[in-house]
Write an enzyme that holds these catalytic residues in place. Structure first.
Site, PDB file in Angstrom:
ATOM      1  N   THR A  19      21.317  74.607 -15.011  1.00 51.22           N
ATOM      2  CA  THR A  19      22.618  75.179 -14.282  1.00 51.22           C
ATOM      3  C   THR A  19      23.375  75.040 -15.827  1.00 51.22           C
ATOM      4  OG1 THR A  19      23.628  72.262 -14.106  1.00 51.22           O
ATOM      5  CG2 THR A  19      22.372  73.712 -12.197  1.00 51.22           C
ATOM      6  N   GLY A  20      22.959  74.718 -16.761  1.00 58.01           N
ATOM      7  CA  GLY A  20      23.560  75.360 -18.289  1.00 58.01           C
ATOM      8  C   GLY A  20      23.578  76.178 -18.568  1.00 58.01           C
ATOM      9  N   ASP A  21      24.236  76.769 -19.586  1.00 59.37           N
ATOM     10  CA  ASP A  21      24.321  78.416 -20.014  1.00 59.37           C
ATOM     11  C   ASP A  21      23.100  78.908 -20.526  1.00 59.37           C
ATOM     12  OD1 ASP A  21      26.467  79.472 -21.689  1.00 59.37           O
ATOM     13  OD2 ASP A  21      25.581  80.144 -23.123  1.00 59.37           O
ATOM     14  N   ARG A  24      21.626  79.959 -17.469  1.00 59.35           N
ATOM     15  CA  ARG A  24      22.677  81.169 -16.592  1.00 59.35           C
ATOM     16  C   ARG A  24      23.109  82.190 -17.277  1.00 59.35           C
ATOM     17  NH1 ARG A  24      27.341  80.644 -15.261  1.00 59.35           N
ATOM     18  NH2 ARG A  24      28.186  79.633 -17.237  1.00 59.35           N
ATOM     19  N   ASP A 177      11.374  80.474 -30.761  1.00 57.97           N
ATOM     20  CA  ASP A 177      11.994  81.361 -31.807  1.00 57.97           C
ATOM     21  C   ASP A 177      12.547  82.708 -30.573  1.00 57.97           C
ATOM     22  OD1 ASP A 177      13.538  82.456 -33.378  1.00 57.97           O
ATOM     23  OD2 ASP A 177      12.322  81.343 -35.294  1.00 57.97           O
ATOM     24  N   HIS A 178      13.808  82.558 -30.193  1.00 59.76           N
ATOM     25  CA  HIS A 178      13.280  84.646 -29.628  1.00 59.76           C
ATOM     26  C   HIS A 178      13.378  85.360 -31.070  1.00 59.76           C
ATOM     27  CE1 HIS A 178      17.787  83.856 -30.420  1.00 59.76           C
ATOM     28  NE2 HIS A 178      18.161  85.098 -30.549  1.00 59.76           N
ATOM     29  N   HIS A 240      15.363  81.620 -37.530  1.00 52.15           N
ATOM     30  CA  HIS A 240      14.549  83.026 -37.203  1.00 52.15           C
ATOM     31  C   HIS A 240      14.746  84.122 -38.699  1.00 52.15           C
ATOM     32  CE1 HIS A 240      16.594  82.535 -33.733  1.00 52.15           C
ATOM     33  NE2 HIS A 240      18.067  81.952 -33.436  1.00 52.15           N
TER      34      HIS A 240
HETATM   35  P1  NDP Z   1      24.695  73.321 -21.417  1.00 57.18           P
HETATM   36  O1  NDP Z   1      25.144  71.832 -22.186  1.00 57.18           O
HETATM   37  O2  NDP Z   1      25.540  74.188 -21.507  1.00 57.18           O
HETATM   38  O3  NDP Z   1      23.597  72.399 -20.489  1.00 57.18           O
HETATM   39  C1  NDP Z   1      23.129  70.937 -20.219  1.00 57.18           C
HETATM   40  C2  NDP Z   1      22.341  71.619 -19.502  1.00 57.18           C
HETATM   41  O4  NDP Z   1      21.339  70.039 -19.134  1.00 57.18           O
HETATM   42  C3  NDP Z   1      23.290  71.595 -17.503  1.00 57.18           C
HETATM   43  O5  NDP Z   1      22.254  71.763 -16.996  1.00 57.18           O
HETATM   44  C4  NDP Z   1      23.092  69.717 -17.470  1.00 57.18           C
HETATM   45  O6  NDP Z   1      23.571  69.443 -16.955  1.00 57.18           O
HETATM   46  C5  NDP Z   1      21.999  69.207 -18.160  1.00 57.18           C
HETATM   47  N1  NDP Z   1      21.601  67.728 -18.617  1.00 57.18           N
HETATM   48  C6  NDP Z   1      22.354  67.489 -19.292  1.00 57.18           C
HETATM   49  N2  NDP Z   1      22.149  65.749 -19.632  1.00 57.18           N
HETATM   50  C7  NDP Z   1      20.605  65.793 -18.007  1.00 57.18           C
HETATM   51  C8  NDP Z   1      20.157  64.813 -18.776  1.00 57.18           C
HETATM   52  N3  NDP Z   1      20.382  63.548 -18.978  1.00 57.18           N
HETATM   53  N4  NDP Z   1      19.394  65.025 -17.564  1.00 57.18           N
HETATM   54  C9  NDP Z   1      19.376  66.371 -16.669  1.00 57.18           C
HETATM   55  N5  NDP Z   1      19.672  67.436 -16.588  1.00 57.18           N
HETATM   56  C10 NDP Z   1      21.049  67.171 -18.110  1.00 57.18           C
HETATM   57  O7  NDP Z   1      23.753  73.876 -22.867  1.00 57.18           O
HETATM   58  P2  NDP Z   1      23.212  75.129 -23.552  1.00 57.18           P
HETATM   59  O8  NDP Z   1      22.342  75.943 -22.140  1.00 57.18           O
HETATM   60  O9  NDP Z   1      23.855  75.885 -23.544  1.00 57.18           O
HETATM   61  O10 NDP Z   1      21.665  74.793 -24.202  1.00 57.18           O
HETATM   62  C11 NDP Z   1      20.250  74.244 -23.556  1.00 57.18           C
HETATM   63  C12 NDP Z   1      19.414  74.029 -24.833  1.00 57.18           C
HETATM   64  O11 NDP Z   1      19.112  75.334 -24.934  1.00 57.18           O
HETATM   65  C13 NDP Z   1      20.153  73.126 -25.508  1.00 57.18           C
HETATM   66  O12 NDP Z   1      18.775  72.099 -26.639  1.00 57.18           O
HETATM   67  C14 NDP Z   1      21.165  73.848 -27.075  1.00 57.18           C
HETATM   68  O13 NDP Z   1      20.173  73.670 -28.137  1.00 57.18           O
HETATM   69  C15 NDP Z   1      19.560  75.280 -26.336  1.00 57.18           C
HETATM   70  N6  NDP Z   1      20.424  77.101 -26.622  1.00 57.18           N
HETATM   71  C16 NDP Z   1      21.025  76.960 -26.343  1.00 57.18           C
HETATM   72  C17 NDP Z   1      21.849  78.142 -26.702  1.00 57.18           C
HETATM   73  C18 NDP Z   1      22.602  79.143 -25.495  1.00 57.18           C
HETATM   74  O14 NDP Z   1      23.185  80.885 -25.983  1.00 57.18           O
HETATM   75  N7  NDP Z   1      23.567  78.191 -24.966  1.00 57.18           N
HETATM   76  C19 NDP Z   1      20.482  79.251 -27.915  1.00 57.18           C
HETATM   77  C20 NDP Z   1      19.865  78.358 -28.352  1.00 57.18           C
HETATM   78  C21 NDP Z   1      19.312  77.350 -27.655  1.00 57.18           C
HETATM   79  P3  NDP Z   1      24.787  68.161 -15.766  1.00 57.18           P
HETATM   80  O15 NDP Z   1      25.247  67.431 -16.500  1.00 57.18           O
HETATM   81  O16 NDP Z   1      24.547  68.259 -14.276  1.00 57.18           O
HETATM   82  O17 NDP Z   1      22.698  66.747 -15.888  1.00 57.18           O
HETATM   83  C1  BG6 Z   2      20.696  81.809 -32.033  1.00 59.74           C
HETATM   84  C2  BG6 Z   2      21.611  81.085 -32.667  1.00 59.74           C
HETATM   85  O1  BG6 Z   2      19.586  80.813 -31.840  1.00 59.74           O
HETATM   86  O2  BG6 Z   2      20.266  83.180 -32.414  1.00 59.74           O
HETATM   87  C3  BG6 Z   2      23.123  81.835 -32.441  1.00 59.74           C
HETATM   88  O3  BG6 Z   2      21.977  79.469 -32.349  1.00 59.74           O
HETATM   89  C4  BG6 Z   2      23.073  83.019 -32.707  1.00 59.74           C
HETATM   90  O4  BG6 Z   2      24.143  81.182 -33.177  1.00 59.74           O
HETATM   91  C5  BG6 Z   2      21.716  84.068 -32.111  1.00 59.74           C
HETATM   92  O5  BG6 Z   2      24.225  83.271 -32.932  1.00 59.74           O
HETATM   93  C6  BG6 Z   2      21.884  85.421 -32.445  1.00 59.74           C
HETATM   94  O6  BG6 Z   2      20.564  85.828 -31.657  1.00 59.74           O
HETATM   95  P1  BG6 Z   2      20.642  87.348 -31.387  1.00 59.74           P
HETATM   96  O7  BG6 Z   2      19.568  87.898 -30.253  1.00 59.74           O
HETATM   97  O8  BG6 Z   2      22.433  87.806 -30.955  1.00 59.74           O
HETATM   98  O9  BG6 Z   2      20.311  87.875 -32.927  1.00 59.74           O
END
Ligand code: NDP
Ligand code: BG6
Length: 485
Positions: A19-21, A24, A177-178, A240
């Site tokens: 459900t996280g960022d 989604r 590493d995307h 990256h």
């Molecule tokens: P968010 O904080 O948006 O989402 C975290 C998710 O984890 C939620 O679905 C949350 O739901 C769940 N969660 C948190 N704690 C627990 C738990 N104890 N057990 C099960 N589920 C849990 O984070 P992001 O989606 O932004 O990031 C996720 C990972 O991806 C991180 O490692 C981040 O560094 C990495 N990342 C993110 C990027 C981005 O653009 N967002 C880019 C590159 C890497 P709930 O609270 O309901 O449990």
């Molecule tokens: C992520 C970094 O890995 O890559 C961000 O955590 C950065 O800070 C992003 O903005 C850049 O990715 P892209 O694909 O938009 O160049």
């Protein structure tokens, strides 16, 4: 278009943090695009998981909303969207506790690939691996996909590697590493090793220097809490930019195969010289002239010394690259969003054209984003009468122009990488030793800054970063290429 895509076997993909960022914004819209493209096999399922309570129906609504918000035109394809949503399930699981694991275990099926995407905060990676194992949710063929950041220094990366490897074999661990999933990043290898033209010149006899630029226009809005503990060196350079450096500098692997490629990348990282303090620039974006928030406001810390910009000069200690500087820079809130690698060839040893005093150089520019393509600067005669005057012009190949709709229809980085997980192809994923070697090179740089109490130079948003960055090259009688989209 005729599909040349390698098919994948049916799978169950569990997205922890479903459900996280990230899920989604990238993972779920990407999976929908693959579904529409016909690369998600019948019988495959996606199981979202987090701590919050949701029914399957509620989760499908969450995903539908995410696709509406972050998807492209495909979001209007109602028929496929409904069919895709029908593949989704939700299980409430606490990654750090014991709740929900039995329910998850009961849902898993035999005879399909089990993949587990760790899209949760990095502090939960170890806990997830351990519980997947302890509750018998994973089998010997399961794969885990681990998001960044992979540790924050060598010690923590080692510890995480040890934890993951105590439950999974290296061939089951997919460290994302995307950047490696980007189409043109793979094109780096195609350009180098698929053409006879470049490789003979790819060394210190012909190349003067190489510039790698990853410039962003966005700040750290919304991610300040994570970013402020990280900074550009950990967030971008260690992963990256390091991967780009490896692909541009590595020796030809014997074949395009996961370990052959990763062995060569590892040798590059291990051959990197420690970076001299004088060859490092740190910057932090200031407030805008119209009062836009500066880095410190975005990060929520009025005294933060975290860098949002890094420029550095480094050297690779091997025969091919002895004496060739590699200049790397990356930053946020710069004047344009552009990522490119410029291979700047040496000057001609001797010009036969009398009166031509300008320095003419061939420059090969590999544009990673936007306008993916390559562009080779060559010298020609200026058209018209008046003798032999030389000018430099680009031989420009923008892939979208050259390849037409095929170039526009490629999967994005996350889509490609997730599908590679089901194919069991680790070529575009980082191996544990690579990540550790990258930290071993980065750690002393960060430790040096900390020991000296280094204060990043402020730079105005919308520029090319702090003046010291330009000076880094001026001192060597060189110049950065302009940052432009
Ligand atoms: P968010 O904080 O948006 O989402 C975290 C998710 O984890 C939620 O679905 C949350 O739901 C769940 N969660 C948190 N704690 C627990 C738990 N104890 N057990 C099960 N589920 C849990 O984070 P992001 O989606 O932004 O990031 C996720 C990972 O991806 C991180 O490692 C981040 O560094 C990495 N990342 C993110 C990027 C981005 O653009 N967002 C880019 C590159 C890497 P709930 O609270 O309901 O449990
Ligand atoms: C992520 C970094 O890995 O890559 C961000 O955590 C950065 O800070 C992003 O903005 C850049 O990715 P892209 O694909 O938009 O160049």
């Amino acid at each position: 278009m005729v599909s040349r895509v390698i098919p994948v076997d049916p799978f169950d993909l569990v997205i922890f943090g479903g459900t996280g960022d990230l899920a989604r914004r990238k993972i779920l819209p990407g999976l929908f695009r693959r579904f529409r493209a016909g690369t998600m096999p019948e019988e495959s399922r996606i199981i979202g998981s987090a701590r919050s309570e949701h029914t399957d129906e509620e989760y499908r609504q969450i995903v539908s909303d995410a696709i509406a918000e972050f998807g492209g035109d495909e979001k209007d394809d109602k028929t496929n969207l409904d069919a895709f949503l029908g593949r989704l399930h939700y299980v409430r699981v606490d990654a750090a506790g014991d709740e929900g694991w039995e329910d998850l275990s009961a849902l898993m099926r035999d005879g399909v690939i089990r993949a587990f995407y760790f899209s949760v905060g990095p502090s939960l990676f170890g806990a997830l691996a351990e519980r997947l194992h302890r509750h018998g949710v994973a089998d010997d063929d399961s794969r885990i996909v681990v998001e960044k950041p992979f540790g924050r220094d060598l010690a923590s990366a080692r510890e995480l590697n040890e934890t993951l490897r105590s439950h999974f074999d290296e061939h089951q661990i997919y460290r994302i590493d995307h950047y490696l999933g980007k189409e043109t990043v793979q094109n780096l290898m195609a350009i180098r090793f698929g053409n006879v033209l470049f490789e003979p010149l790819w060394n210190n006899h012909y190349i003067d220097h190489i510039q790698i630029t990853v410039a962003e226009t966005v700040g750290v809005e919304g991610r300040g809490a994570y970013y402020d503990k990280s900074g550009a060196m950990r967030d971008m350079v260690q992963n990256h930019l390091m991967q780009l450096l490896c692909l541009i500098a590595m020796e030809p692997p014997a074949m395009y195969e996961a370990d052959a490629v990763r062995d060569e990348k590892l040798k590059v990282i291990r051959a990197l010289q420690p970076v001299d303090y004088h060859h490092l620039v740190r910057g932090q974006y200031d407030q805008g002239t119209e009062g836009e928030p500066g880095y410190r406001e975005d990060a929520g810390d009025p005294r933060s010394f975290t860098e949002s910009f890094v420029a550095l000069r480094c050297h690779i200690n091997n025969w091919r690259w002895a004496g060739v500087p590699f200049y790397l820079r990356t930053g946020k809130k710069l004047k344009a969003r552009t990522s490119e690698i410029a291979v700047v060839f040496q000057d001609l040893g001797h010009s036969i054209f009398e009166g031509d005093e300008k320095r003419h150089r061939n420059i090969l520019v590999i544009r990673l984003q936007p306008n993916e393509g390559i562009d080779l600067q060559v010298t020609i005669k200026e058209p018209g009468p008046g003798g032999m005057r030389l000018i430099d012009v680009p031989l420009d190949m923008t892939f979208a122009d050259a390849l037409g709709p095929e170039a526009e229809d490629v999967p994005d980085a996350y889509e490609r990488l997730i599908m590679d997980v089901f194919r069991g192809n680790q070529t575009l994923f980082m191996r544990g030793d690579e990540v550790e070697a990258a930290w071993a090179w980065t750690d002393p740089i960060i430790a040096g800054w900390e020991a000296r109490g280094d204060v990043p130079k402020l730079y105005e948003p919308g520029t090319a970063g702090p003046d010291d960055s330009a000076m880094l090259l001026h001192r060597d009688n060189r110049r950065w290429r302009d940052i432009k989209a």
